[in-house]
Each structure stands twice: as structure tokens, then as C-alpha cells.
Write an enzyme that holds these catalytic residues in place. Structure first.
Site, PDB file in Angstrom:
ATOM      1  N   LYS A  69       0.707  -1.444   0.161  1.00  0.00           N
ATOM      2  CA  LYS A  69       0.301   0.423  -0.030  1.00  0.00           C
ATOM      3  C   LYS A  69       0.765   1.051   0.618  1.00  0.00           C
ATOM      4  O   LYS A  69       2.296   1.128   0.609  1.00  0.00           O
ATOM      5  CB  LYS A  69      -0.532   0.327   1.336  1.00  0.00           C
ATOM      6  N   ARG A  77     -11.058  -1.137  13.950  1.00  0.00           N
ATOM      7  CA  ARG A  77     -10.417   0.049  12.953  1.00  0.00           C
ATOM      8  C   ARG A  77     -11.203  -0.328  11.912  1.00  0.00           C
ATOM      9  O   ARG A  77     -12.097   0.133  11.673  1.00  0.00           O
ATOM     10  CB  ARG A  77      -8.713  -0.141  12.304  1.00  0.00           C
ATOM     11  N   TYR A 118      17.038  30.679   8.592  1.00  0.00           N
ATOM     12  CA  TYR A 118      15.596  31.340   8.968  1.00  0.00           C
ATOM     13  C   TYR A 118      15.620  31.369  10.091  1.00  0.00           C
ATOM     14  O   TYR A 118      15.744  30.575  10.614  1.00  0.00           O
ATOM     15  CB  TYR A 118      14.672  30.663   8.041  1.00  0.00           C
ATOM     16  N   MET A 140      12.080  24.310   2.723  1.00  0.00           N
ATOM     17  CA  MET A 140      11.264  23.909   1.661  1.00  0.00           C
ATOM     18  C   MET A 140      12.055  22.941   1.400  1.00  0.00           C
ATOM     19  O   MET A 140      11.864  21.744   0.974  1.00  0.00           O
ATOM     20  CB  MET A 140      10.416  25.150   1.081  1.00  0.00           C
TER      21      MET A 140
HETATM   22  C1  LIG Z   1       0.077  -2.069   6.476  1.00  0.00           C
HETATM   23  C2  LIG Z   1      -1.094  -3.631   7.489  1.00  0.00           C
HETATM   24  C3  LIG Z   1      -0.331  -4.532   7.258  1.00  0.00           C
HETATM   25  C4  LIG Z   1       1.422  -4.461   7.186  1.00  0.00           C
HETATM   26  O1  LIG Z   1       1.980  -4.377   8.354  1.00  0.00           O
HETATM   27  P1  LIG Z   1       3.056  -3.927   8.438  1.00  0.00           P
HETATM   28  O2  LIG Z   1       3.002  -3.427  10.489  1.00  0.00           O
HETATM   29  O3  LIG Z   1       3.995  -2.851   7.554  1.00  0.00           O
HETATM   30  O4  LIG Z   1       4.197  -4.808   8.123  1.00  0.00           O
HETATM   31  C5  LIG Z   1      -0.746  -5.332   7.518  1.00  0.00           C
HETATM   32  N1  LIG Z   1      -2.038  -5.518   7.354  1.00  0.00           N
HETATM   33  C6  LIG Z   1      -3.211  -4.902   7.365  1.00  0.00           C
HETATM   34  C7  LIG Z   1      -4.242  -4.876   7.866  1.00  0.00           C
HETATM   35  C8  LIG Z   1      -2.201  -3.718   7.726  1.00  0.00           C
HETATM   36  O5  LIG Z   1      -3.782  -2.660   7.370  1.00  0.00           O
END
Ligand SMILES: *Cc1c(COP(=O)(O)O)cnc(C)c1O
Length: 345
Positions: A33, A128, A242, A290
Site C-alpha cells: 500500500k 479499525r 530562517y 522547503m
Molecule cells: C499495513 C498493514 C499490514 C502490514 O503491516 P506492517 O506492520 O507494515 O507489516 C498488514 N495488514 C494490514 C491490515 C495493514 O493495514
């Protein structure tokens, strides 16, 4: 070239995948992701596929498009966010597998795409995503009759091995899935390290692939080098950056490097931490701006062409520790201006 250079070590990525996959007998999927945690999902996805990964997880259906293009038809691409309203065409056309999170999503999916593969996400305490026990009890018979490809849940405290939440969620997951005969998945990187009780049929490593904690033995995947645009000599009493927030107390050489908060280098690094020349740390002076950072190179034996923010001496978790966040955030904030190079694999 004036931009920072981001080097992604695909050999290290593959080594991390194989190490995590080798910790048990479960199949290791790959979580890619957020553009492969900022590393660039086309290249990292393909490297992981060549290393043996067959199932990939993204957060939302939109992320499946670039991944499908990179991986071709033979990879399973699963979506944690499930089947959202408006996603039906994407799920169908790209052949995505939504992890259905609620009764609403189950109904939407069965109605819109009957017979299309899906998984079920269960909530075992993180609150969640996923169905809670009572929702699942209500729909389990109907859902199981449609043959989900996976039942999954996610651990809230897996990076703390002694946390009682881990055993609690494990028990809850078993209570909700024992006897179903459907492949199961509970462990991300932290869960893999908790041991085989947590592995079930498939694991879902993410951060560990990219070299982050809690996978301590991970190889470094990301190197970030920032070119020096200019060096200057300061007399004692002169200031840098800055707000005049840093004042030289001795004759000082400052290198101004190309990179700043627009590249995801957080302003919280002002006055903290260092960039590296080989194995010598050079302190950041003044505020991160920046596009530029002032670095104290007075003690270097030579003028460097570039300085490293991320390398084998200083990883994403070191930067995270100095700035009050986690390695995940450092990785996913990696800027879009960098020139990127993929090494190995
Ligand atoms: C992001 C995620 C993972 C991977 O988790 P890591 O801690 O990066 O290994 C696995 N399962 C779900 C549901 C996630 O949201």
C-alpha cells in the site's frame, strides 16, 4: 543534477521478504500500500513477485491499478478497504479481491459482483476495520457459502511482544474462524516475529520488507543522498537559516544541501540529527527549509559532493526516533522530486 538521489536496493528488499517468509511455513503475501511504502510499487512489486510473492495487499482499490499494470494477470491483489460504493467497476475490471469489512460491504459485493472472489476482514479488538463477532455471527453462514478466499484480522500491538492484547486477539481470531476451513491470515511484520502461533495460512509483511522496525535484522532498502549545492565559511557569531536559530561559535564550514520539507524531510529535524559523509555524521544547523538544509561539515577532511540522510548508518527508524514518529511515516513521506534509482534484483 540538483535533486536528491533515492536509491532503492531491490536485493535487500528481496532478502527481507525471503527472511520473513522463511520464519514459518505460511505463505508470505506482500503489503505494498501507499506506493510500496513510498518505494515505488511498480519496481518493488515486480521484485517481490520475482522473489515468489503471489498475493499483494493495497489499502484502496485505486492503488490496485498501477499494481495490476506492473504485475500482470497472475498476481492476486487484495484490498484492505474492501468494496466501497463506486468501486465495483474497478474491482471487476482489474480483478481485485476486496476484504469485505461490514454487512453493508458483504451485501454490496454479493449483489454487484456475484461469484467474484472476496475475503472477509474481522475485527478482533483493534476497532479499525472488519466485522465484529456479532456481525460475523449473523452473516457467517451466508458468506462462507460463497467461499471467501481469506479470513483475516489485524493485530493492534504486535510490535510489543509482551502485550496481553496479542494473545487476546489471537484467541478472538480463533473463536471467529476455527472450523471454517477457509485460509486465514492474522500477522503483519510484528505478528510474524511473535512466532508460528500467529502465522496461520498466510502472513502479510509490510514494513519489514522495506527495512523498518520491528524487524531488527532487516537489511537497509532505502538510501537518500542530497547533493551539496554550495559550501560557505562562517565566522563565529554568524547565523544559519530562517530565524537565525543557530549561531556559529567557531569558524564553521556549512554545506547547503538540496532537500527540505517539500521532499518529506520533516522540519522537526531542525537542529537535530545529522547527514552522513561515509561514516562521519555532520550535524544539521538551523532550520530545515522547503528545499534546503544547512549541514556542518567543518570536521570533514574534504568537501563532499553529497551527504546522506538515509543510509546503513542512519535508517528510517533513527530519523523517526529523532522526530517523534515511526519509520512508516518517514518512508511514506519520501518526496516525489528525488531522482530514483533501483539497484539489484
Ligand atoms: C499495513 C498493514 C499490514 C502490514 O503491516 P506492517 O506492520 O507494515 O507489516 C498488514 N495488514 C494490514 C491490515 C495493514 O493495514
Amino acid at each position: 543534477m540538483g535533486t536528491g538521489h533515492l536509491t532503492i536496493d531491490l536485493d535487500a528488499l528481496v532478502a527481507n521478504y525471503k527472511a520473513l517468509a522463511g520464519m514459518g511455513s505460511a505463505e508470505a503475501a506482500a503489503v505494498v500500500k501507499a506506493d510500496g511504502y513510498g518505494t515505488g510499487v511498480s519496481k518493488t512489486g515486480r521484485a517481490l513477485m520475482n522473489a515468489g510473492a503471489r498475493r499483494f495487499f493495497v489499502a484502496v482499490a485505486e492503488e490496485g491499478a498501477a499494481l495490476r499494470q506492473a504485475l500482470g494477470p497472475n498476481a492476486d491483489i487484495c484490498v484492505f478497504g474492501g468494496h466501497m460504493a463506486g468501486d465495483t467497476d474497478m474491482i471487476s475490471d482489474l480483478g481485485l479481491v476486496p476484504m469485505l469489512n461490514s454487512l453493508d460491504q458483504v451485501l454490496r459485493h454479493f449483489e454487484a459482483l456475484p461469484g467474484h472472489p472476496f475475503g472477509i476482514q474481522l475485527d478482533t479488538g483493534m476497532n479499525r476495520l472488519g466485522m465484529e463477532f456479532s456481525d460475523w455471527a449473523a452473516v457467517a453462514d451466508i458468506a462462507l457459502a460463497q467461499k471467501p478466499v481469506l479470513l483475516m484480522s489485524h493485530l493492534a500491538c504486535a510490535d510489543e511482544p509482551d502485550h496481553p492484547m496479542n494473545a487476546h486477539q489471537l484467541e478472538e481470531f480463533r473463536r471467529m474462524t476455527d472450523g471454517t476451513g477457509v485460509p486465514r491470515s492474522l500477522a503483519a511484520t510484528g505478528g510474524i516475529l511473535l512466532g508460528p502461533d500467529y502465522h496461520f495460512d498466510m502472513t502479510r509483511p509490510g514494513i519489514g520488507l522495506y527495512g523498518g522496525q520491528p524487524f531488527n535484522e532487516a537489511r537497509t532498502v532505502v538510501q537518500l543522498d542530497l547533493p551539496v549545492i554550495q559550501t560557505r565559511s562562517l565566522e563565529p557569531g554568524e547565523t544559519v537559516g530562517y530565524g537565525n536559530t543557530w549561531t556559529a561559535e567557531r569558524p564553521t564550514t556549512i554545506a547547503t544541501v538540496s532537500g527540505g520539507y517539500a521532499d518529506g524531510i520533516t522540519r522537526h529535524l531542525s537542529h537535530k540529527g545529522a547527514l552522513w559523509h561515509g561514516d562521519i555524521p555532520c550535524p544539521i544547523r538551523g532550520r530545515v527549509s522547503m528545499d534546503l538544509i544547512g549541514v556542518d561539515i567543518t570536521d570533514l577532511p574534504e568537501e563532499p559532493k553529497a551527504l546522506s540522510l538515509l543510509n546503513e548508518h542512519q535508517g528510517v527508524d533513527d530519523i523517526a526516533g529523532q522526530t517523534g514518529t515511526i519509520g512508516y511515516e518517514i518512508l511514506t513521506q519520501l518526496g516525489l522530486r528525488y531522482s530514483r534509482r533501483y539497484a539489484g534484483a
